[in-house]
Design a protein around this motif. Sequence first.
Motif, mmCIF file in Angstrom:
data_model
loop_
_atom_site.group_PDB
_atom_site.id
_atom_site.type_symbol
_atom_site.label_atom_id
_atom_site.label_comp_id
_atom_site.label_asym_id
_atom_site.label_seq_id
_atom_site.Cartn_x
_atom_site.Cartn_y
_atom_site.Cartn_z
ATOM 1 N N SER A 60 -4.855 5.840 -5.220
ATOM 2 C CA SER A 60 -4.021 6.507 -4.236
ATOM 3 C C SER A 60 -4.201 8.013 -4.339
ATOM 4 N N PRO A 61 -4.072 8.765 -3.234
ATOM 5 C CA PRO A 61 -4.143 10.223 -3.308
ATOM 6 C C PRO A 61 -3.083 10.823 -4.232
ATOM 7 N N ASP A 62 -1.965 10.134 -4.395
ATOM 8 C CA ASP A 62 -0.903 10.573 -5.297
ATOM 9 C C ASP A 62 -1.135 9.929 -6.665
ATOM 10 N N PRO A 63 -1.457 10.716 -7.709
ATOM 11 C CA PRO A 63 -1.768 10.123 -9.014
ATOM 12 C C PRO A 63 -0.600 9.371 -9.634
ATOM 13 N N GLU A 64 0.620 9.656 -9.180
ATOM 14 C CA GLU A 64 1.789 8.964 -9.724
ATOM 15 C C GLU A 64 2.090 7.669 -8.971
ATOM 16 N N ASP A 65 1.396 7.446 -7.868
ATOM 17 C CA ASP A 65 1.615 6.242 -7.059
ATOM 18 C C ASP A 65 0.662 5.149 -7.534
ATOM 19 N N LYS A 66 1.224 4.036 -7.967
ATOM 20 C CA LYS A 66 0.405 2.942 -8.507
ATOM 21 C C LYS A 66 -0.067 1.972 -7.432
ATOM 22 N N HIS A 67 0.315 2.215 -6.181
ATOM 23 C CA HIS A 67 -0.118 1.342 -5.091
ATOM 24 C C HIS A 67 -1.522 1.714 -4.631
ATOM 25 N N PHE B 205 0.822 -1.201 0.000
ATOM 26 C CA PHE B 205 0.000 0.000 0.000
ATOM 27 C C PHE B 205 0.862 1.259 0.000
ATOM 28 N N SER B 206 0.265 2.334 -0.488
ATOM 29 C CA SER B 206 1.043 3.551 -0.761
ATOM 30 C C SER B 206 1.745 4.112 0.475
ATOM 31 N N GLN B 207 1.085 4.072 1.648
ATOM 32 C CA GLN B 207 1.701 4.665 2.842
ATOM 33 C C GLN B 207 2.927 3.902 3.319
ATOM 34 N N TYR B 208 3.065 2.621 2.871
ATOM 35 C CA TYR B 208 4.141 1.771 3.394
ATOM 36 C C TYR B 208 5.011 1.164 2.290
ATOM 37 N N ALA B 209 4.815 1.599 1.062
ATOM 38 C CA ALA B 209 5.577 1.028 -0.048
ATOM 39 C C ALA B 209 7.080 1.256 0.125
ATOM 40 N N HIS B 210 7.446 2.350 0.783
ATOM 41 C CA HIS B 210 8.873 2.638 0.985
ATOM 42 C C HIS B 210 9.549 1.575 1.847
ATOM 43 N N LEU B 211 8.766 0.865 2.664
ATOM 44 C CA LEU B 211 9.354 -0.178 3.512
ATOM 45 C C LEU B 211 9.818 -1.376 2.694
ATOM 46 N N ALA B 212 9.231 -1.567 1.521
ATOM 47 C CA ALA B 212 9.693 -2.650 0.651
ATOM 48 C C ALA B 212 11.112 -2.370 0.181
#
Length: 251
Positions: free
Chosen positions: A134-141, A94-101
């Motif tokens: 996602s609230p961010d249109p560039e985020d595909k999560h 998910f978008s809020q946690y994708a950075h953890l990957a």
Amino acid sequence: MTTSFASHLLGWKRLDKSPALVANTADTNSEPSKALAAAILEHLDIAPVVHRTNPKELGPALEHAVSRDLADTLSRLAPARAWQVDHRELVTSFSQYAHLARLSQLLRQHPELRAELGRDYLIKPDVTVGIEESPDPEDKHSFLHAAVSCKWTIRSDRVQNIRHEFLQMIRHRRGRLPHLVTVTAEPMPSRIAAIARGTGEVDAVYHIAFDSLTAAVDAVGSSQQKDDWQECVEQRRVLPYEELAATLAGW
């Protein structure tokens, strides 16, 4: 209120090497727990018979029931939203946690960092409720709208597990925090209060047989159990499970 799937999960079980029956939510080492759990079943008119159809693994059965119910109910309550209800999905999806990957990949490349950073942020909530946009249109999560921790009953170790998982999700998110809630069938208000009270790791606890537990506490609960239940209900820390989907659909 009693949720539609409660009668398929709640029931009686036979104690080992004994003809006695106890409710399948009861702590068999606690007389108050057994009395409250039995009173719940009596209020629901569930006859004291062991049914073969009752699931043996009640924790996973609750997780799957909640997952199926939310998927169905949310699609009816808010069909315009692209709901994504999953069982045991990693938060890194998910978008809020994708950075953890990306952090996890870094730790695989540099194992010496694991002792310093740990891996307890790689959380798989029992049930996740995502929204595909996602609230961010560039985020595909997908966007994580809610994480649901399902606990058939509540013991001290399970309370700590819930708090730890949700605290990690609070700390590591990027963006709006998802709803963090617990669903349970626990019959003891004092044990429910142990997770319902707190400093904000859990938004609310939802009980699958709320009205029947209220009746059970009134009928056989001690003064302490009645006080704990009244406190949690009046402060809306414990709510009927039937309110969960409407709450998620309305936010």
